[in-house]
Design a protein around this motif. Structure first.
Motif, PDB file in Angstrom:
ATOM      1  N   ASN A  48       0.823  -1.210   0.000  1.00 23.11           N
ATOM      2  CA  ASN A  48       0.000   0.000   0.000  1.00 23.11           C
ATOM      3  C   ASN A  48       0.867   1.274   0.000  1.00 23.11           C
ATOM      4  O   ASN A  48       2.090   1.218   0.052  1.00 23.11           O
ATOM      5  N   ARG A  49       0.225   2.410  -0.062  1.00 22.82           N
ATOM      6  CA  ARG A  49       0.917   3.701  -0.136  1.00 22.82           C
ATOM      7  C   ARG A  49       1.755   3.985   1.102  1.00 22.82           C
ATOM      8  O   ARG A  49       2.868   4.476   1.007  1.00 22.82           O
ATOM      9  N   ARG A  50       1.223   3.672   2.281  1.00 23.54           N
ATOM     10  CA  ARG A  50       1.969   3.930   3.528  1.00 23.54           C
ATOM     11  C   ARG A  50       3.075   2.908   3.770  1.00 23.54           C
ATOM     12  O   ARG A  50       3.865   3.068   4.689  1.00 23.54           O
ATOM     13  N   ARG A  51       3.084   1.845   2.988  1.00 22.69           N
ATOM     14  CA  ARG A  51       4.077   0.769   3.055  1.00 22.69           C
ATOM     15  C   ARG A  51       4.052   0.020   4.390  1.00 22.69           C
ATOM     16  O   ARG A  51       5.064  -0.466   4.843  1.00 22.69           O
ATOM     17  N   ASP A  52       2.859  -0.078   4.969  1.00 23.89           N
ATOM     18  CA  ASP A  52       2.739  -0.835   6.212  1.00 23.89           C
ATOM     19  C   ASP A  52       1.887  -2.095   6.046  1.00 23.89           C
ATOM     20  O   ASP A  52       1.624  -2.801   7.002  1.00 23.89           O
ATOM     21  N   ARG A  53       1.466  -2.382   4.798  1.00 26.37           N
ATOM     22  CA  ARG A  53       0.655  -3.567   4.514  1.00 26.37           C
ATOM     23  C   ARG A  53       1.134  -4.216   3.221  1.00 26.37           C
ATOM     24  O   ARG A  53       1.457  -3.518   2.259  1.00 26.37           O
TER      25      ARG A  53
END
Length: 118
Positions: A48-53
């Motif tokens: 994802n965009r936040r790079r946490d998933r």
């Protein structure tokens, strides 16, 4: 972690993916953006965009597996998409394990050693 045969390839989709997508949406991205058959038996990895998933799409003989990992703190070291590079990166199972374990596989230097191809 899944134990995978050496014939399975792992494709990481560069950039961001909408994590609201489930199996059908990720299979469509695999086909249209990455130009691969989602039923090939290879792993397709999205972030994802936040790079946490991260989500991993995998076809096994009778159906799809969808693996989803959400970090409680921190982010994955995910390669960004740019116009001059491909939309995907092929990686090894050990690189995927390192990425899921929090290492930056693109910034790491790989030691030269013998590897039997074929």
């Amino acid at each position: 972690m899944l134990s995978l045969p050496t014939s399975v390839r792992i494709y990481l989709a560069r950039g961001e993916t909408d994590m609201r997508k489930s199996i059908d949406g990720l299979a469509a991205i695999t086909k249209s953006v990455l130009s691969h058959d989602p039923l090939s038996g290879h792993l397709f990895v999205f972030c994802n965009r936040r790079r946490d998933r991260i989500k991993i799409l995998y076809w096994e003989n009778t159906g799809f597996w969808l693996l989803h990992k959400r970090l409680e703190k921190g982010t994955f070291a995910w390669p960004l998409a740019s116009d001059d590079t491909s939309k995907q990166i092929e990686m090894s199972a050990s690189d995927l394990a390192a990425l899921l374990g929090g290492l930056d596989v693109q910034g790491a230097n790989r030691r030269r050693w013998y590897s039997r191809s074929g």
